[in-house]
Scaffold this active site. Structure first.
Site, PDB file in Angstrom:
ATOM      1  N   ASN A 214      -3.935  11.253  -2.598  1.00 29.34           N
ATOM      2  CA  ASN A 214      -4.362  11.222  -1.194  1.00 29.34           C
ATOM      3  C   ASN A 214      -3.245  11.744  -0.314  1.00 29.34           C
ATOM      4  O   ASN A 214      -2.148  12.049  -0.790  1.00 29.34           O
ATOM      5  CB  ASN A 214      -4.816   9.814  -0.788  1.00 29.34           C
ATOM      6  N   ASP A 283      -7.806   3.866  -5.212  1.00 30.22           N
ATOM      7  CA  ASP A 283      -8.728   2.813  -5.648  1.00 30.22           C
ATOM      8  C   ASP A 283      -9.246   3.067  -7.069  1.00 30.22           C
ATOM      9  O   ASP A 283      -9.659   2.147  -7.752  1.00 30.22           O
ATOM     10  CB  ASP A 283      -9.934   2.737  -4.694  1.00 30.22           C
ATOM     11  N   LYS A 293      -3.791  20.303 -21.058  1.00 28.75           N
ATOM     12  CA  LYS A 293      -4.422  20.827 -19.847  1.00 28.75           C
ATOM     13  C   LYS A 293      -5.873  21.230 -20.158  1.00 28.75           C
ATOM     14  O   LYS A 293      -6.121  21.930 -21.153  1.00 28.75           O
ATOM     15  CB  LYS A 293      -3.632  22.036 -19.336  1.00 28.75           C
ATOM     16  N   PHE A 327      -1.583  -2.919   5.347  1.00 29.21           N
ATOM     17  CA  PHE A 327      -1.964  -1.817   6.234  1.00 29.21           C
ATOM     18  C   PHE A 327      -3.421  -1.462   5.987  1.00 29.21           C
ATOM     19  O   PHE A 327      -3.908  -1.571   4.863  1.00 29.21           O
ATOM     20  CB  PHE A 327      -1.080  -0.584   5.974  1.00 29.21           C
ATOM     21  N   LYS A 341      -9.847  -7.795   6.093  1.00 26.70           N
ATOM     22  CA  LYS A 341      -8.788  -7.626   5.092  1.00 26.70           C
ATOM     23  C   LYS A 341      -7.787  -8.780   5.180  1.00 26.70           C
ATOM     24  O   LYS A 341      -7.340  -9.316   4.168  1.00 26.70           O
ATOM     25  CB  LYS A 341      -8.077  -6.278   5.355  1.00 26.70           C
ATOM     26  N   LYS A 345      -7.747 -11.053   1.807  1.00 28.58           N
ATOM     27  CA  LYS A 345      -6.589 -10.861   0.929  1.00 28.58           C
ATOM     28  C   LYS A 345      -5.465 -11.862   1.212  1.00 28.58           C
ATOM     29  O   LYS A 345      -4.362 -11.716   0.697  1.00 28.58           O
ATOM     30  CB  LYS A 345      -6.055  -9.423   1.069  1.00 28.58           C
TER      31      LYS A 345
END
Ligand SMILES: Cc1cc2nc3c(=O)[nH]c(=O)nc-3n(C[C@H](O)[C@H](O)[C@H](O)COP(=O)(O)O)c2cc1C
Length: 407
Positions: A214, A283, A293, A327, A341, A345
């Site tokens: 990401n 995730d 490869k 975050f 969250k 959590k």
């Protein structure tokens, strides 16, 4: 960081530059010393035309630095020892010229060289003619310094030495003192704490050259790690792949995948007082890793994914008294998701931002965040990641104090 002599006494390095208000630096020196603060003065050559180094030498009972080429006696590299001794570096009064030099990172005299070398917060109190103060160049230079974390004590309006009336007069002494007191109080407020920070993305390999990743740059986490270390914490930074160099005085552990990050975090979690989880952990990961490869012609139609562990959720389940800060990068209903969250959590604080806003968040240097905790929600103004890191370290310091009271 901190004085190399008597560390029980805090040291302000006071930079004085070439303006009429330079004489007010003498008053400032006396006010600082009345509060038990050691003052070491650094003057530009221009400043010596307005106030004599001997005056500062006598008031501070310390040698006064006026040239890079002086022999300071005690230290072979005076600007570096001064830079290291500073708990806070105050420049009062600061000329337009020195502000421009600081913004550019110039180091052509003892004051600017020391300022560039210090890890301490810069507190800058400008004083100048109204037109110089309003000049576009001065505004831009000050903004650059603010974004890098300098504290600007704004000048007031009034009669100026040149005869004009307007903005540009050095701020009242008490305003400068308030800024210095505040910065001194947070210069070591995380001493004796172990803070674990995660940062960057994780890469989940498909084959030796391809991965799922990401766009996280790691800048926020690195800035937080650096800020906590600067304020006295022992910091472990567990970082996914980034283009950033290891922050100064931080134990940096480099990992690639979410599973590696989880293992490194678990190793450090045991004796951490706090975890600040900024990493954008993937995730999912490909179920199968091809050690060769995958050839273009042999590419599968789809890549089967499996869930990665939720590292932060695991810490929330296991924590006893560790402060946990998470975050949340969202694109809609930011506050609502952040509160969810926080509760699901078992976190103490969620720092949330809307990553759909162009120019903010991922990759860039600026961000706009909201802080969500059990007491409520607070919106911070758009600021550099460095400035936001400072606010988050303030929150951490507060949460650790609250925890200490509970224990
Ligand atoms: C009488 C006099 C007063 C000055 N007052 C100021 C002032 O208030 N603010 C300022 O930015 N420059 C002021 N200057 C200009 C600075 O002294 C000049 O820009 C100098 O290069 C600053 O050097 P320094 O930044 O290394 O101290 C003044 C100059 C003179 C001659």
């Amino acid at each position: 960081m901190g004085s190399t002599h008597d560390t029980s006494v805090q040291t302000v390095v006071l930079g004085i530059t070439g303006c009429i208000a330079a004489y007010k630096a003498c008053e400032l020196t006396r006010a600082l010393m009345r509060e038990g603060i050691r003052v070491k003065a650094v003057m530009t050559e221009a400043a010596t035309h307005f106030v004599g180094p001997l005056t500062l030498r006598t008031l501070t009972d310390q040698p006064v630095a006026v040239s890079l080429w002086d022999d300071p006696g005690s230290s072979p590299v005076h600007h570096i020892s001064l830079a290291e001794e500073a708990d806070v570096f105050v420049i009062a009064p600061a000329t337009a010229n020195v502000i421009a030099k600081l913004a550019q990172g110039r180091a052509d005299d003892i004051l600017t060289t020391t300022a560039l070398a210090t890890e301490a917060t810069l507190v800058i109190a400008p004083a100048m003619n109204t037109h110089m103060w309003r000049a576009e160049a001065t505004r831009a230079n000050l903004q650059t310094l603010r974004d890098r974390g300098a504290v600007i004590v704004e000048p007031e309006s009034g009669e100026l030495a040149c005869g004009d009336v307007g903005e540009g007069r050095l701020a009242p002494l008490e305003d400068i003192m308030d800024a210095v007191r505040y910065e001194l109080s947070r210069s070591l407020d995380l001493s004796d704490r172990h803070v674990l920070v995660t940062a960057g993305p994780t890469y989940e390999p498909i084959d030796p050259v391809r991965f799922i990743g990401n766009a996280s740059s790691g800048k926020t986490g690195y800035a937080i790690a650096e800020e906590c270390a600067r304020r006295g914490a022992r910091v472990t930074l567990v970082s996914g792949p980034t283009a950033l160099s290891d922050p100064f005085e931080v134990d940096t552990v480099r990992v690639t995948t979410a599973l590696e990050m989880q293992a490194a975090v678990r190793r450090a979690f045991g004796d951490a007082d706090a975890v600040i989880a900024t990493a954008a952990v993937s995730d999912f990961r490909p179920e199968v890793f091809s050690s060769d490869k995958v050839k273009k012609g042999e590419a599968p139609d789809s890549v089967r994914l499996v869930r990665n562990p939720d590292i932060l959720e695991g810490l929330g389940e296991d924590k006893i008294d560790t402060v946990l800060i998470g975050f949340a990068a969202e694109t809609q209903d930011v506050e609502q998701y952040a509160r969810l969250k926080l509760e699901s959590k078992n976190l103490d604080l969620v720092v949330a931002n809307d990553v759909s806003v162009p120019g903010l968040g991922f990759g860039g240097d600026m961000n706009k965040v909201i802080l969500v905790d059990r007491h409520g929600t607070r919106e911070l103004p758009t600021a550099s990641k460095r400035v936001i890191a400072r606010s988050i370290a303030d929150e951490l310091s507060r949460l650790l104090c609250e925890r200490d009271i509970r224990l």
